[in-house]
Scaffold this active site. Structure first.
Site, short mmCIF file in Angstrom:
data_model
loop_
_atom_site.label_atom_id
_atom_site.label_comp_id
_atom_site.label_asym_id
_atom_site.label_seq_id
_atom_site.Cartn_x
_atom_site.Cartn_y
_atom_site.Cartn_z
N ASP A 169 80.41 5.68 8.96
CA ASP A 169 80.87 6.78 9.76
C ASP A 169 81.97 6.61 10.67
OD1 ASP A 169 81.25 9.39 10.42
OD2 ASP A 169 78.95 9.81 11.10
C1 NOJ Z 1 81.71 11.82 12.18
C2 NOJ Z 1 80.47 12.54 11.64
O1 NOJ Z 1 79.31 12.00 12.17
C3 NOJ Z 1 80.63 12.78 10.18
O2 NOJ Z 1 79.46 13.56 9.82
C4 NOJ Z 1 81.72 13.02 9.66
O3 NOJ Z 1 81.75 13.12 8.08
C5 NOJ Z 1 82.92 12.00 10.22
N1 NOJ Z 1 82.81 11.98 11.64
C6 NOJ Z 1 84.19 12.26 9.39
O4 NOJ Z 1 84.75 13.51 10.09
#
Ligand code: NOJ
Length: 737
Positions: free
Chosen positions: A262
């Site tokens: 993530d």
């Molecule tokens: C952080 C988030 O936790 C996740 O769900 C998301 O896909 C990513 N950012 C990318 O934007």
């Protein structure tokens, strides 16, 4: 490309080029050379890395993506196309309800259709991978991201994940399908205190029994990608957790797709205090089998050194790179790096009338009727004088936080929808108040989502509302949370409707008006103090672009509501977490009597939520009777048939969600008081009676036993069939191996 050709291409790559495939950069690195100077310098990312990086984050649009891809391929020696990925969680331009609403439909087949539309629209704008669906199980509505989830039940979650993944992906040879990325692996939905990014700590049994099954459902149904979670699992952040990412995901489950960290989670290994520097962070993540480093330069800056000094085996990079190339190949990018994207097709695909139609049906199946005192609903058209009030009554911002790419111009508000249904002389409208009295706690995001641009004082607004309410028979009041009060970073400790709005409600209540409350929210709110003040409650969640139409359809009986909640609505904040499938404890509270002192209960609140899991009303009335089993003893290999008679005793056609729960009365470890095992959503004509039969086998009785083996145990079981997790008929059977 054949696998032989792919292998040949792979063999041509230098170590550096292979590592670059593992790097995901955001759009600014590709879109504009001037803008990109800043972040490139900061992250230490050179032009060479950009020219060879494997994927791009959150860039979207046919024209833009064609341009970036073509420029990239000009500079890329090996002609390996870029992968474009973005967060299309519950709708791109045709925005559907938030997932907590979608699961309230209890209709995975319908949601499959919605996710096909999401795939079609996203790919028409050039995307290859969406970071969706979210398979995180949740029990704590303080956590703002419950809006992205499918609720508190692991079986129901898994059923939806199946339909979402297959809806998105289908066969990737078809350019209108998109690769799906399950997230956030694992247990991201269980942060302590419901506070965003907070620690998660639970037993392995609980993790496997409740939290992992929905991610596994994604894997079993072929999802191409898995994203790590920000949290720790048994003391180790997921992004550096070899046990989770390799032993469970790869070795036990056989996942062969791509894994992605993530956003900046590789960097956060240092902040967590598990890696002392970027060098160590890179080592931990790659050893944990994390293929793509999203949004940091750690892989690009350190993996080569780690190989060169012998700290890690180059094979780890080879494996990761090959998995990414295979995904590119599955998507057909080597044959057509644009996957047929063109502006004309994009224009014809986005927010088409057919897509809107499905969005309206989905919204109407997701919106829950929580209260309908004296059958105040549905309203008769052109009969009563109706007053429309509240900051959400004519608000296009009802899409929820993750509808980043949507255009609110496409939203139909409640007011607009009602105006299309009834004559003007029966309608009055005033906003009455703004959403919040103070936006400062939301920082720069608060004002962004505020829609109050008038200079009218709070008092004047309220007075105007009161004046028009005076002349009406019924007040429809649309209240709720600000969009930014849920979603990522939207944890709250007060889950009530904002004060300013409550003031409006209380003023109207004093006027003795019939009130129908429509609530917009990303989570179950605490409704204890307002539920008795109103006659009807429609829980709309954030219902998407067709939300206004769906609400109006329900208000005036063009649609009979059928949704049921998939997350318990707490009675008060102190009860959280409150969920239906809890354990019995050694001293269960059977009574609310004050004499039941030494039992598991609160002195100042009931144990039960205000509305239990599976609860929701309809304009029809359903009666359940004659629960019967075809045998009292179920043997392994046999089928137990559980039948029930359900009758629509009303004159209104409607849908009912029949739910079957099981209790394993004695186990080698304690078992929940109830677990959902089957459900069926069926339509009934007026007065229609149906006999519904569910089949139970040994498979439905398995759990992680004392020795952590997933298996069944002989013994007594109880069956519950009913309209929600509390209102059920019961029967018993014995299971014998
Ligand atoms: C952080 C988030 O936790 C996740 O769900 C998301 O896909 C990513 N950012 C990318 O934007």
């Amino acid at each position: 490309m054949t696998s032989n050709d792919l292998q040949k291409l792979f063999e041509k790559l230098t170590l550096k080029e292979k590592i670059c495939q593992l790097v995901q950069l955001s759009g600014e690195f590709h879109e504009d050379e001037i803008i990109s100077v800043g972040p490139q310098t900061q992250l230490g990312i050179t032009k060479k890395i950009v020219d060879n990086s494997g994927s791009v984050l959150n860039v979207i649009g046919a024209e833009k993506i064609r341009k970036i891809q073509s420029k990239y391929l000009e500079n890329n020696k090996n002609k390996i196309p870029l992968l474009f990925m973005a967060d299309i969680i519950y709708g791109y331009k045709t925005v559907f309800p938030i997932p907590l609403g979608l699961s309230s439909s209890w209709n995975p087949d319908l949601i499959y259709k919605a996710y096909k539309i999401i795939a079609d629209e996203s790919t028409s704008s050039g995307l290859h991978v969406t970071f969706s669906p979210v398979a995180d199980l949740v029990k704590d509505p303080r956590w703002g991201r419950v809006m992205e989830t499918l609720g508190e039940d692991s079986y129901l979650n898994s059923e939806f994940i199946k339909s979402m993944v297959t809806g998105l992906q289908g066969d990737l040879k078809d350019n209108s399908n998109i690769a799906s990325c399950i997230k956030h692996f694992a247990a991201y939905g269980a942060p302590e205190g419901g506070r965003e990014y907070n620690s998660v700590d639970m037993s392995e049994r609980k993790l496997r029994q409740e939290y992992l099954p929905a991610y596994k459902a994604g894997v079993d149904n072929g999802c191409e990608m898995i994203m790590t979670s920000f949290n720790i699992v048994d003391g180790i952040p997921s992004t550096g957790n070899k046990w989770l990412m390799r032993d469970i995901l790869r070795d036990e489950w056989g996942f062969e797709g791509v894994t992605i960290a993530d956003y900046a989670a590789v960097q956060e290994l240092i902040v967590h205090g598990i890696a002392k520097d970027e060098f160590e962070a890179a080592k931990l993540a790659i050893e944990a089998n994390v293929d793509i480093d999203m949004k940091t330069s750690i892989y690009s800056n350190y993996l080569e050194k780690l190989v060169e000094n012998g700290t890690i085996d180059e094979e780890l990079i080879n494996e990761s790179c090959m998995r990414i190339l295979k995904l590119k190949n599955k998507l057909g990018l080597f044959e057509d790096p644009y996957r047929g994207v063109n502006i004309e097709h994009e224009k014809n695909t986005l927010v088409s009338n057919e897509n809107r139609e499905i969005a309206r049906i989905v919204a109407s199946e997701s919106i829950v009727l929580l209260k309908n005192e004296k059958n105040i609903l549905p309203l008769t058209k052109n009969k009563d004088k109706i007053c429309l009030l509240g900051p959400y009554i004519d608000n296009k911002n009802i899409l929820g936080l993750w509808a980043f790419h949507a255009d609110t111009k496409n939203t139909i508000t409640i007011k607009e929808a009602i105006e299309n249904k009834i004559n003007k002389e029966f309608l009055n409208y005033e906003e009455g108040c703004d959403l919040l009295s103070d936006y400062s706690f939301l920082g720069k995001f608060g004002k962004m989502a505020s829609f109050d641009t008038s200079n009218i004082s709070k008092e004047d607004k309220l007075e105007k509302a009161i004046n028009i309410a005076k002349d009406s028979d019924i007040v429809i009041l649309a209240l709720g949370e600000h969009t930014m009060q849920s979603g990522e970073g939207g944890s709250r400790t007060d889950l009530t409707i904002p004060d300013l709005q409550l003031e409006l409600l209380n003023k109207i209540k004093k006027m003795n008006k019939k009130i129908i409350l429509i609530i917009f929210s990303g989570r179950p709110l605490i409704l204890k103090d307002i539920i008795d003040k109103v006659d009807g409650v429609i829980y709309a969640w954030f219902p998407g672009i067709e939300g206004g139409n769906a609400i109006a359809d329900i208000l005036f009986g063009d649609i009979n509501p059928s949704a049921k909640i998939t997350m318990s609505f707490p009675y008060n904040i102190g009860q959280i977490p409150v969920y239906y499938n809890h354990f019995n404890t050694g001293r269960p509270s059977m009574t609310s009597s004050v004499d039941a002192r030494f039992t598991s209960r609160y002195l100042d609140a009931p144990n039960s939520p205000l509305f239990p899991f599976g609860y929701g009303l309809s304009y029809s009335t359903f009666e359940y009777s004659d629960l019967s089993l075809n045998k009292n003893i179920l043997m392994s290999g046999e089928i137990l048939e559980v039948s029930i008679e359900v009758k629509n005793i009303s004159n209104i056609k409607g849908k009912e969600i029949v739910q079957l729960y099981i209790r394993d009365c004695v186990g080698s470890v304690v078992r929940p008081v109830k677990e959902l095992k089957k459900f069926s959503k069926l339509e009934f004509n007026p007065k229609e009676r149906k006999n519904i039969t569910f089949q139970i086998t040994e498979e439905d009785l398995k759990f992680y036993k004392k020795n952590m083996e997933f298996d069944s145990e002989e013994g007594d079981f109880e069956i519950f069939v009913g309209k929600n997790s509390e209102d059920c008929l019961t029967a018993k059977f014995y299971f014998k191996k």
